[in-house]
Design an enzyme around this catalytic site. Sequence first.
Site, PDB file in Angstrom:
ATOM      1  N   LYS A  42      43.759  39.131  46.160  1.00 25.76           N
ATOM      2  CA  LYS A  42      42.325  39.132  46.482  1.00 25.76           C
ATOM      3  C   LYS A  42      41.670  37.807  46.109  1.00 25.76           C
ATOM      4  O   LYS A  42      40.923  37.231  46.897  1.00 25.76           O
ATOM      5  CB  LYS A  42      41.635  40.279  45.745  1.00 25.76           C
ATOM      6  N   ASN A  43      41.958  37.328  44.900  1.00 26.56           N
ATOM      7  CA  ASN A  43      41.239  36.135  44.444  1.00 26.56           C
ATOM      8  C   ASN A  43      41.651  34.871  45.188  1.00 26.56           C
ATOM      9  O   ASN A  43      40.855  33.938  45.310  1.00 26.56           O
ATOM     10  CB  ASN A  43      41.400  35.965  42.932  1.00 26.56           C
ATOM     11  N   CYS A  97      26.864  39.941  35.740  1.00 27.97           N
ATOM     12  CA  CYS A  97      27.969  40.779  36.131  1.00 27.97           C
ATOM     13  C   CYS A  97      28.394  41.563  34.916  1.00 27.97           C
ATOM     14  O   CYS A  97      28.074  41.210  33.798  1.00 27.97           O
ATOM     15  CB  CYS A  97      29.068  39.889  36.666  1.00 27.97           C
ATOM     16  N   ARG A 108      28.079  34.709  33.456  1.00 26.52           N
ATOM     17  CA  ARG A 108      29.076  33.852  34.097  1.00 26.52           C
ATOM     18  C   ARG A 108      28.400  32.643  34.725  1.00 26.52           C
ATOM     19  O   ARG A 108      28.057  32.630  35.895  1.00 26.52           O
ATOM     20  CB  ARG A 108      29.853  34.654  35.148  1.00 26.52           C
ATOM     21  N   ASP A 139      42.227  39.428  33.413  1.00 27.50           N
ATOM     22  CA  ASP A 139      42.160  40.537  34.374  1.00 27.50           C
ATOM     23  C   ASP A 139      43.218  41.610  34.100  1.00 27.50           C
ATOM     24  O   ASP A 139      43.236  42.646  34.764  1.00 27.50           O
ATOM     25  CB  ASP A 139      42.311  40.019  35.813  1.00 27.50           C
ATOM     26  N   ARG A 155      36.847  47.547  45.145  1.00 20.75           N
ATOM     27  CA  ARG A 155      36.611  46.118  45.398  1.00 20.75           C
ATOM     28  C   ARG A 155      37.913  45.340  45.439  1.00 20.75           C
ATOM     29  O   ARG A 155      38.003  44.309  46.101  1.00 20.75           O
ATOM     30  CB  ARG A 155      35.746  45.515  44.282  1.00 20.75           C
TER      31      ARG A 155
HETATM   32  C1  UD1 Z   1      38.091  34.098  38.361  1.00 19.23           C
HETATM   33  C2  UD1 Z   1      38.559  35.413  38.919  1.00 19.23           C
HETATM   34  C3  UD1 Z   1      38.406  36.500  37.886  1.00 19.23           C
HETATM   35  C4  UD1 Z   1      39.101  36.116  36.596  1.00 19.23           C
HETATM   36  C5  UD1 Z   1      38.675  34.747  36.126  1.00 19.23           C
HETATM   37  C6  UD1 Z   1      39.456  34.227  34.932  1.00 19.23           C
HETATM   38  C7  UD1 Z   1      38.050  35.141  41.257  1.00 19.23           C
HETATM   39  C8  UD1 Z   1      37.211  35.544  42.398  1.00 19.23           C
HETATM   40  N1  UD1 Z   1      37.756  35.709  40.090  1.00 19.23           N
HETATM   41  O1  UD1 Z   1      36.708  34.224  38.067  1.00 19.23           O
HETATM   42  O2  UD1 Z   1      38.952  37.705  38.415  1.00 19.23           O
HETATM   43  O3  UD1 Z   1      38.799  37.059  35.590  1.00 19.23           O
HETATM   44  O4  UD1 Z   1      38.837  33.787  37.195  1.00 19.23           O
HETATM   45  O5  UD1 Z   1      40.812  34.201  35.241  1.00 19.23           O
HETATM   46  O6  UD1 Z   1      38.984  34.375  41.381  1.00 19.23           O
HETATM   47  N2  UD1 Z   1      32.528  29.077  33.119  1.00 19.23           N
HETATM   48  C9  UD1 Z   1      31.501  28.232  32.726  1.00 19.23           C
HETATM   49  N3  UD1 Z   1      30.898  27.444  33.688  1.00 19.23           N
HETATM   50  C10 UD1 Z   1      31.278  27.459  34.995  1.00 19.23           C
HETATM   51  C11 UD1 Z   1      32.338  28.322  35.381  1.00 19.23           C
HETATM   52  C12 UD1 Z   1      32.946  29.119  34.417  1.00 19.23           C
HETATM   53  O7  UD1 Z   1      31.131  28.185  31.568  1.00 19.23           O
HETATM   54  O8  UD1 Z   1      30.704  26.732  35.803  1.00 19.23           O
HETATM   55  C13 UD1 Z   1      33.210  29.916  32.111  1.00 19.23           C
HETATM   56  C14 UD1 Z   1      33.079  31.418  32.363  1.00 19.23           C
HETATM   57  O9  UD1 Z   1      31.901  31.944  31.827  1.00 19.23           O
HETATM   58  C15 UD1 Z   1      34.326  31.962  31.682  1.00 19.23           C
HETATM   59  C16 UD1 Z   1      35.353  30.857  31.911  1.00 19.23           C
HETATM   60  O10 UD1 Z   1      34.604  29.675  32.215  1.00 19.23           O
HETATM   61  O11 UD1 Z   1      34.106  32.100  30.302  1.00 19.23           O
HETATM   62  C17 UD1 Z   1      36.340  31.111  33.020  1.00 19.23           C
HETATM   63  O12 UD1 Z   1      35.668  31.487  34.197  1.00 19.23           O
HETATM   64  P1  UD1 Z   1      36.242  31.185  35.649  1.00 19.23           P
HETATM   65  O13 UD1 Z   1      37.678  30.785  35.541  1.00 19.23           O
HETATM   66  O14 UD1 Z   1      35.303  30.293  36.357  1.00 19.23           O
HETATM   67  O15 UD1 Z   1      36.174  32.613  36.321  1.00 19.23           O
HETATM   68  P2  UD1 Z   1      35.814  32.929  37.829  1.00 19.23           P
HETATM   69  O16 UD1 Z   1      36.300  31.846  38.721  1.00 19.23           O
HETATM   70  O17 UD1 Z   1      34.403  33.362  37.910  1.00 19.23           O
END
Ligand code: UD1
Length: 430
Positions: free
Chosen positions: A22-23, A117, A122, A305, A397
Amino acid sequence: MEQYIIKGGNPLVGEVDIAGAKNAALAILAAAIMTDETILIENLPDVRDINVLLEAIEGIGAIVNRIDRSTVRINGSTIRDVSVDYEFIKKIRASYYLLGALLGKYRHAEVPLPGGCNIGSRPIDQHLKGFKALGADVDILHGAIIAKADNLHGSHIYLDVVSVGATINIMMAAAMAPGRTTIENAAKEPHVVDVANFLNSMGANIKGAGTDVIRIKGVEKLHKTEYSIIPDQIEAGTFMFAAAATGGDITVRNVIPKHLEATTAKLEEIGCEVEEFDDAVRVRASRRLRRTNVKTLPYPGYPTDMQPQITVALALAKGTSIVTESIFENRFKYADELTRMGAHIKVEGNSAIIDGVDRLTGARVSAPDLRAGAALVIAGLAAEGITIVDDIVYIQRGYEDFEGKLRSLGAEIEKVSSEKEIRKFRLRVG
Ligand code: UD1
């Protein structure tokens, strides 16, 4: 409102086919609009998040032709609008991948800011920092992110946190930004690599995906391609832990065992036998599980996850385990639900201390988010008696035909939406 009703106690046994990731699919679908030629994508999972994103892509004017459950053709030449509707972003955060895709292709994107969320705050500051470094002006106006550039250009970007979303979003925009871009401290998840491979098959020039430095040489145009998405490591891991928690024997097929290494290592640590084949993994749990500690980390560490699923197994293991969540701040909401099923869990800050019990008992519980929802289903399958899981919309989802796949492994689980159906199930299972 649909619910799952489960009669637990049967070890799950058999073989199950894993769908596409999915991701990875969410990002690849967004990237598919970056050319005016037609893209064919295979091994798409048939889950709600994917279907919503396809609607969002249609909503901006692209042609989306779903050939069958796992195949779609997308043509982005008819896009007339670079502004994505809030309806979609409200349902799936990952529609923010359209920011990077539209900015790269049209130098202009407008996407509502994703809201909070259930697993904590996030932020997306790293995505925006990357777009700015590539030459875009980024504003937040009336709840939407507006990214606009006269000219994009390559840049050197260091991510302050390892972020899957930021790595992918910046990689998409940079693929069409003239010059060289370097992303340092990049995420290394298999789906980051899959998106890079997909973009390269469209003519992009991206090197180093899967390491923490990604180098991109911007190209002027991307072209058509046919691409098959990698298997979903989280769906696979969920079934692997279903085998562990129910004392079962499951072979997950259509997987890349390398992507499952962290999960496999933990399953072995807690006493399961794991056998790897070319594209399958068999998990057998023939004795009482043992305790362990685990901390979630970016890939190749243990995935956040997969955190609720291992917690369910540890709730039934001998001894005291500690699970530490280091990625998201609020990911133990399901602990209270598990406690209602007889688990002994105490959450302190970002750790859960779990005293393993001999048995769980069925209860009415509610899925707080996608992965925790799946974990509660596993708990229900391992528990004595009947469990009802509410709010399964979260589970839908990200899991394709979850109940059907579980039934094929011997689970007694039904999707119901009325008291009458619940009564019928109770009568049937006795
Ligand atoms: C993706 C996955 C999600 C998974 C996560 C971590 C998708 C659609 N979702 O989420 O299922 O749990 O990776 O493996 O692929 N952060 C910041 N600033 C930013 C972006 C992120 O501080 O601009 C922080 C977040 O709050 C979190 C960490 O970085 O603590 C990792 O988040 P991130 O890897 O970005 O997760 P997603 O891409 O949202």
